[in-house]
Design an enzyme around this catalytic site. Structure first.
Site, short mmCIF file in Angstrom:
data_model
loop_
_atom_site.label_atom_id
_atom_site.label_comp_id
_atom_site.label_asym_id
_atom_site.label_seq_id
_atom_site.Cartn_x
_atom_site.Cartn_y
_atom_site.Cartn_z
N LYS A 13 -2.32 4.53 -75.83
CA LYS A 13 -2.04 5.70 -76.46
C LYS A 13 -0.46 6.24 -76.92
O LYS A 13 -0.07 6.29 -78.04
CB LYS A 13 -2.89 7.07 -76.21
CG LYS A 13 -4.13 6.68 -75.84
CD LYS A 13 -5.22 7.82 -75.39
CE LYS A 13 -4.67 8.28 -74.10
NZ LYS A 13 -4.76 7.33 -72.98
N ARG A 87 -9.75 16.17 -74.66
CA ARG A 87 -10.16 14.94 -73.54
C ARG A 87 -11.51 15.64 -72.86
O ARG A 87 -12.01 15.05 -72.10
CB ARG A 87 -8.95 15.29 -72.48
CG ARG A 87 -9.01 13.99 -71.75
CD ARG A 87 -7.62 14.26 -71.11
NE ARG A 87 -7.12 13.20 -70.39
CZ ARG A 87 -5.96 12.34 -70.31
NH1 ARG A 87 -5.23 12.73 -71.53
NH2 ARG A 87 -5.60 11.60 -69.45
N ARG A 126 3.45 -0.56 -65.64
CA ARG A 126 4.10 0.44 -66.46
C ARG A 126 5.39 1.10 -65.91
O ARG A 126 5.39 1.52 -64.65
CB ARG A 126 3.20 1.74 -66.91
CG ARG A 126 3.96 2.81 -67.53
CD ARG A 126 3.08 3.69 -68.13
NE ARG A 126 1.97 4.45 -67.60
CZ ARG A 126 0.90 5.01 -67.89
NH1 ARG A 126 1.00 5.24 -68.92
NH2 ARG A 126 0.12 5.36 -67.07
N ARG A 159 4.94 6.02 -62.59
CA ARG A 159 4.55 7.27 -62.38
C ARG A 159 3.62 7.45 -61.31
O ARG A 159 2.98 6.66 -60.74
CB ARG A 159 3.42 7.64 -63.82
CG ARG A 159 4.34 8.24 -64.90
CD ARG A 159 3.32 8.30 -66.31
NE ARG A 159 1.97 8.77 -66.14
CZ ARG A 159 1.23 8.80 -67.02
NH1 ARG A 159 1.70 8.57 -68.44
NH2 ARG A 159 -0.13 9.02 -66.88
N ARG A 170 -8.88 8.12 -62.41
CA ARG A 170 -8.54 8.45 -63.92
C ARG A 170 -9.48 7.89 -64.72
O ARG A 170 -9.87 8.58 -65.55
CB ARG A 170 -7.11 8.27 -64.18
CG ARG A 170 -6.34 9.18 -63.53
CD ARG A 170 -4.57 8.47 -63.41
NE ARG A 170 -4.30 8.67 -64.98
CZ ARG A 170 -3.22 7.78 -65.22
NH1 ARG A 170 -2.60 7.12 -64.29
NH2 ARG A 170 -2.71 7.59 -66.42
P1 AP5 Z 1 0.72 3.75 -72.49
O1 AP5 Z 1 1.13 3.70 -73.89
O2 AP5 Z 1 1.58 4.38 -71.48
O3 AP5 Z 1 -1.01 4.16 -72.09
P2 AP5 Z 1 -1.67 5.46 -72.42
O4 AP5 Z 1 -3.08 5.23 -72.89
O5 AP5 Z 1 -0.65 6.61 -72.83
O6 AP5 Z 1 -1.74 5.66 -70.98
P3 AP5 Z 1 -1.71 7.18 -69.86
O7 AP5 Z 1 -1.67 6.54 -68.57
O8 AP5 Z 1 -0.17 7.90 -70.43
O9 AP5 Z 1 -2.86 8.00 -70.39
P4 AP5 Z 1 -3.51 8.85 -69.78
O10 AP5 Z 1 -4.40 9.55 -70.76
O11 AP5 Z 1 -4.28 8.71 -68.45
O12 AP5 Z 1 -2.35 9.97 -69.30
P5 AP5 Z 1 -1.59 11.40 -69.94
O13 AP5 Z 1 -0.26 11.11 -69.55
O14 AP5 Z 1 -2.38 11.78 -71.11
O15 AP5 Z 1 0.59 2.28 -71.95
C1 AP5 Z 1 0.34 1.81 -70.64
C2 AP5 Z 1 1.35 0.59 -70.30
O16 AP5 Z 1 0.94 -0.68 -71.04
C3 AP5 Z 1 2.91 0.50 -70.51
O17 AP5 Z 1 3.31 0.00 -69.65
C4 AP5 Z 1 2.79 0.07 -72.07
O18 AP5 Z 1 4.19 -0.67 -72.00
C5 AP5 Z 1 1.81 -0.96 -71.70
N1 AP5 Z 1 1.04 -1.46 -73.14
C6 AP5 Z 1 0.67 -0.64 -73.99
N2 AP5 Z 1 0.09 -1.29 -74.99
C7 AP5 Z 1 0.21 -2.40 -74.84
C8 AP5 Z 1 -0.32 -3.55 -75.45
N3 AP5 Z 1 -1.12 -3.46 -76.59
N4 AP5 Z 1 -0.31 -4.77 -74.85
C9 AP5 Z 1 0.55 -4.98 -73.56
N5 AP5 Z 1 1.12 -3.78 -72.90
C10 AP5 Z 1 0.83 -2.56 -73.38
O19 AP5 Z 1 -2.30 12.37 -68.57
C11 AP5 Z 1 -1.95 12.23 -67.35
C12 AP5 Z 1 -2.67 13.46 -66.66
O20 AP5 Z 1 -2.27 14.88 -67.18
C13 AP5 Z 1 -4.25 13.49 -66.50
O21 AP5 Z 1 -4.66 12.65 -65.69
C14 AP5 Z 1 -4.53 14.72 -66.55
O22 AP5 Z 1 -4.38 15.27 -65.10
C15 AP5 Z 1 -3.52 15.62 -67.05
N6 AP5 Z 1 -3.95 15.90 -68.81
C16 AP5 Z 1 -3.45 15.16 -69.67
N7 AP5 Z 1 -3.94 15.67 -70.93
C17 AP5 Z 1 -4.99 16.38 -70.78
C18 AP5 Z 1 -6.03 17.03 -71.34
N8 AP5 Z 1 -6.17 17.09 -72.44
N9 AP5 Z 1 -6.89 17.81 -70.42
C19 AP5 Z 1 -7.08 17.94 -69.12
N10 AP5 Z 1 -6.03 17.44 -68.42
C20 AP5 Z 1 -5.01 16.58 -68.89
#
Ligand code: AP5
Length: 226
Positions: A13, A87, A126, A159, A170
């Site tokens: 994402k 979410r 990552r 991370r 997660r």
């Molecule tokens: P990346 O683009 O970083 O993936 P992502 O989907 O953004 O993954 P996240 O882990 O950031 O999502 P998340 O939803 O768990 O975490 P968030 O920060 O929102 O890609 C991942 C890896 O793959 C990278 O190394 C990239 O280079 C590689 N890659 C990407 N695309 C690729 C491809 N096509 N091919 C090959 N490699 C690829 O949330 C973190 C925490 O915050 C949550 O656990 C929660 O505690 C809290 N939080 C955040 N939002 C909320 C909410 N709305 N409500 C409640 N708690 C929340």
């Protein structure tokens, strides 16, 4: 244009939202990035969020909704792409209320679907830049120089919530609390499912085909109404 990107942790994402923001001149509003900034600054919100994030649980809806309403209010007229929000069903309903009242609905929800084995590989490989938030992968999206950010030369880090046990939690949290949103947006007729198992450039191209198609459709409606 107002876009939501859905997808499990590690689906890509953040990677795709950064590209969409650049390509369409949109703000990239990532709830995870905002929470990590709050933590780095040691704010009250950051302190409250810490234990939930580190254990793979979700931060409470009231904190997240207030935080994201503020971010949306400050977004430019061109629009935004939401990453990691909404979410939960509550978050989606609240977002819908706010946007309906302002008559600025979401144009499209893109759901990135990726196989579990690929997800685990993406998260374990990552690396992120603690200074600018740029995201890399040790094999798929390497920085020019190993372990160092291309943009500002900062040493890349892993991370804390990419630890395997936290990743499992997660993914379970996502299944339980976020997958109901797929049906919610499908019923609104704005959901687009995208196979995101391929490389980042391929996924980017498919998302752009969807969004460009929407823009063309919108222009023809505007012309017909003139
Ligand atoms: P990346 O683009 O970083 O993936 P992502 O989907 O953004 O993954 P996240 O882990 O950031 O999502 P998340 O939803 O768990 O975490 P968030 O920060 O929102 O890609 C991942 C890896 O793959 C990278 O190394 C990239 O280079 C590689 N890659 C990407 N695309 C690729 C491809 N096509 N091919 C090959 N490699 C690829 O949330 C973190 C925490 O915050 C949550 O656990 C929660 O505690 C809290 N939080 C955040 N939002 C909320 C909410 N709305 N409500 C409640 N708690 C929340």
């Amino acid at each position: 244009m107002r876009i939501v990107l859905l997808g499990s942790p590690g689906a890509g994402k953040g990677t795709q939202c950064k590209r969409l923001a650049r390509q369409y001149g949109l703000a990239h509003l990532s709830s995870g990035d905002i929470l990590r900034q709050e933590r780095a600054q040691g704010t009250e919100l950051g302190r409250k969020a810490q234990k939930f994030m580190d254990s793979g649980a979700l931060v409470s809806d009231d904190l997240i909704i207030a935080m994201m309403k503020k971010a949306i209010d400050q977004a430019p007229k061109a629009g935004y792409v939401l990453d990691g929000f909404p979410r939960t069903s509550n978050q989606a309903i609240e977002l819908n209320k706010v946007l309906t009242a302002a008559d600025v609905p979401i144009d499209a929800v893109i759901n990135l679907t990726v196989d579990d084995a690929i997800i685990t590989d993406r998260m374990s490989g990552r690396r992120t830049c603690p200074a600018c938030g740029a995201v890399y992968h040790i094999r798929n999206l390497k920085p020019k120089k190993d372990g160092v950010c291309d943009h500002d030369g900062t040493v890349l880090v892993q991370r804390p919530d990419d630890d395997l046990e936290v990743v499992k939690k997660r993914l379970a949290t996502y299944q339980e609390q976020t997958t109901p949103l797929i049906g919610y947006y499908q019923r609104q007729g704005i959901l687009h499912e995208i196979d995101a198992n391929g490389g980042a450039d391929v996924v980017d191209q498919v998302i752009r085909q969807v969004l460009d198609g929407l823009l063309v459709g919108r222009r023809s409606v505007a012309r017909a109404q003139r």
